[in-house]
Design a protein around this motif. Structure first.
Motif, PDB file in Angstrom:
ATOM      1  N   GLY A  51       0.721  -1.266   0.000  1.00  0.00           N
ATOM      2  CA  GLY A  51       0.000   0.000   0.000  1.00  0.00           C
ATOM      3  C   GLY A  51       0.751   1.318   0.000  1.00  0.00           C
ATOM      4  O   GLY A  51       0.227   2.312  -0.478  1.00  0.00           O
ATOM      5  N   PRO A  52       1.987   1.379   0.539  1.00  0.00           N
ATOM      6  CA  PRO A  52       2.572   2.712   0.679  1.00  0.00           C
ATOM      7  C   PRO A  52       2.881   3.375  -0.664  1.00  0.00           C
ATOM      8  O   PRO A  52       3.316   2.714  -1.598  1.00  0.00           O
ATOM      9  CB  PRO A  52       3.874   2.455   1.451  1.00  0.00           C
ATOM     10  N   VAL A  53       2.630   4.668  -0.732  1.00  0.00           N
ATOM     11  CA  VAL A  53       2.985   5.450  -1.914  1.00  0.00           C
ATOM     12  C   VAL A  53       3.824   6.624  -1.436  1.00  0.00           C
ATOM     13  O   VAL A  53       3.393   7.378  -0.547  1.00  0.00           O
ATOM     14  CB  VAL A  53       1.730   5.954  -2.653  1.00  0.00           C
ATOM     15  N   ASP A  54       5.004   6.752  -2.006  1.00  0.00           N
ATOM     16  CA  ASP A  54       5.954   7.786  -1.575  1.00  0.00           C
ATOM     17  C   ASP A  54       6.131   7.767  -0.055  1.00  0.00           C
ATOM     18  O   ASP A  54       6.173   8.820   0.592  1.00  0.00           O
ATOM     19  CB  ASP A  54       5.497   9.179  -2.026  1.00  0.00           C
ATOM     20  N   GLY A  55       6.153   6.579   0.501  1.00  0.00           N
ATOM     21  CA  GLY A  55       6.404   6.444   1.931  1.00  0.00           C
ATOM     22  C   GLY A  55       5.202   6.719   2.814  1.00  0.00           C
ATOM     23  O   GLY A  55       5.316   6.700   4.036  1.00  0.00           O
TER      24      GLY A  55
END
Ligand code: SF4
Ligand code: SF4
Lengths: 220, 306
Positions: free
Chosen positions: A163-167
């Motif tokens: 799930g993470p996007v750009d942290g």
């Protein structure tokens, strides 16, 4: 500390309305958000006025003790002050509510707070952040101070998820940092990717299943 | 190693395999899903059957997988996520899957429950995808459940996992994949990706960490301007390349519906055929085509790179 959030005053008034003599008890334990003597006094005033508006005249006293989560402490400090109180309204976290209910089984004890989590405070930004969920088998030694149970929205042991996007974490629309990306970054900084990479097998959920007790140092 | 499914057989034989995707919804008759499965037959070796995608409470993916196999002969890759079930429920469903002849399972952590239409429900995550993989392999290899209790009858399942080459930092994703491989994953399917260079980077990093697992790279053809725009704006972390987006945007002005459809198909083929040709030159084991509602793209796409 145990972080709390005051309940809506109407809910509090509903609880104490049937009683004529109310004792409001502050707690000087976890100090922020404050819920000590000053807050207990203000609450006593608010309750008294609120009930007056509802056409009731009641006697509301206030006091405060050091730590409501300590039964011995409560007994020594509070017992002499109970007097003829018909109900107790406590400013403490829910642990205080439980403690006073145990100690004074003949008096109903009501909460003035919602207990929200265990966390840290950042005074500058007026922010409290959940840090631990008392899982019973602490992993922080492998995760460089970031709790995957409390800081990951899925409490994963083998994160990050997809799930993470750009942290940022997929839960709550990418407004929180992904705990597992943070763990990765710290592990990398300390040259301990071996800890990040470790495959963690399923946990024994009994360690975190209520009700828990620690008896003579043993988890029961 | 024993082989239980056509998917694994094709992978092991070194064919470049195609898998498709079927997305049963909040429904009870599965009419559209069955129809879509029929349309994909012969072009893909197996189809993923999604389990509550985006955390929407849909029909059970186990039941759907079974009915798809039963009614169409299309092999299912049964998706199973940890969001909604604890270890015991996962075990029960896996045993059920074996009894129903399902032979591939994709072990997923699953989107957070808060993303879907049951946002107020409890997220479970008793296990995560790596632990689920570990548990399945225990069931298959040792014939016992997570706690060593004997299972009567064979457990014949291949376990796949997801990977995300878009993830930044990529190393975190690669190390996570290493964990899943350590847990016993037999194949991986990736999140949608449009950037072939990134795919190569992903494989290169896998190689440098010594991670060996067949990977099927995910693609998402764009059926219409609306789909492309939605995808570009709402699927976090994945972006449709500008040039492709521009061409599709232009095509939307074609007034004739049939011509517009043809135009968009052509644009997709122009993009994905070279992508697939390039992909075939990497160590990818195949391609996972997510073309829900767009089955007509699959025949020309798969034929072109045969
Ligand atoms: S791992 Fe997290 S929840 Fe468990 S004891 Fe440590 S800080 Fe608390
Ligand atoms: S994005 Fe990160 S923090 Fe959020 S659920 Fe996934 S692993 Fe946990």
């Amino acid at each position: 500390m145990i972080v709390t959030k005051e309940k809506p005053i109407d809910e509090i008034l509903e609880y104490v309305e049937p009683y004529g003599k109310i004792l409001v008890v502050g707690c000087e334990g976890c100090t922020h958000p404050p819920r000590g003597l000053r807050e207990a006094r203000n609450m006593a005033m608010t309750v008294s006025m609120g009930l007056k508006l509802r056409g009731k005249s009641v006697e509301v006293r206030s006091t405060s003790i050091a730590k409501q989560c300590d039964l011995y402490n409560c007994k020594v400090a509070l017992e002499p002050q109970i007097g003829d109180a018909e109900a107790i309204l406590t400013m403490a976290c829910s642990i205080g509510v439980g403690a006073l209910s145990t100690l004074f089984p003949d008096i109903p004890v009501f909460p003035a707070q919602n207990t929200v989590f265990m966390g840290v405070e950042d005074r500058e930004s007026d922010t409290f952040k959940e840090m631990c969920r008392a899982c019973g088998d602490c992993l922080l030694g492998e995760t460089f101070g970031i709790c995957p149970i409390a800081r990951c929205a899925k409490s994963l042991l083998n994160g990050p998820c997809g799930g993470p996007v750009d942290g940022m974490c997929e839960y709550k629309e990418y407004t929180n940092k992904c705990a597992w990306i943070e763990i990765y970054e710290r592990a990398k900084k300390f040259n301990r990717l071996d800890l990040f990479k470790k495959l963690r097998l399923p946990r024994d959920r009994r360690l975190e299943t209520p009700p828990r007790m620690l008896v003579g140092g043993e988890l029961k | 190693m024993r082989i239980f499914s056509n998917l694994m057989k094709e992978i092991k034989e070194g064919h470049f395999v195609f898998t498709g995707e079927l997305e049963p919804e909040k429904e009870t008759d599965l009419h559209n899903t069955i129809k879509a499965a029929e349309e994909l037959k012969g072009y893909v070796v197996a189809c993923n059957v999604t389990d509550n995608p985006n955390s929407m409470a849909y029909i059970s993916s186990l039941v759907a997988s079974y009915l798809i196999q039963e009614r169409t002969g299309m092999e299912a890759i049964y998706q199973l996520r940890c969001t909604d079930r604890n270890a015991a429920a996962l075990t029960s469903d896996l045993l059920g899957a074996c009894a129903l002849g399902i032979r591939n399972v994709l072990a997923l952590t699953g989107d957070h429950i808060g993303l879907g239409d049951y946002a107020k429900a409890k997220p479970v995550y008793d296990l995560d995808s790596a632990q689920l993989t570990y548990m399945i392999r225990k069931m298959v290899d040792e014939g016992v459940d997570l706690y060593g209790n004997k299972i009567h009858g064979d457990v014949r399942l291949h376990v796949g996992v997801a990977a995300n080459p878009n993830c930044e930092p990529l190393e975190a994703e690669i190390l996570k994949l290493a964990r899943k491989v350590e847990a016993g994953a037999e194949f991986a399917q990736t999140q949608v990706i449009y950037d072939i260079e990134r795919v190569k980077e992903f494989f290169e990093m896998m190689r440098s960490y010594g991670i060996k697992i067949p990977v099927l790279v995910g693609i998402f053809p764009l059926k219409s301007y609306g789909v492309a725009k939605f995808f570009d704006e709402h699927i976090a972390g994945v972006h449709v390349p500008e040039e492709l987006m521009e061409r599709i945007t232009k095509a939307k002005d074609e007034p004739d519906k049939q011509k517009r459809k043809e135009k968009i198909l052509e644009i997709n083929l122009d993009f994905f055929i070279p992508f697939l040709k390039e992909l075939k030159r990497t160590e990818a084991a195949g391609c996972h085509i997510m073309a829900v509602g767009y089955p007509e793209i699959i025949p020309p796409l798969t034929e072109a790179v045969k």
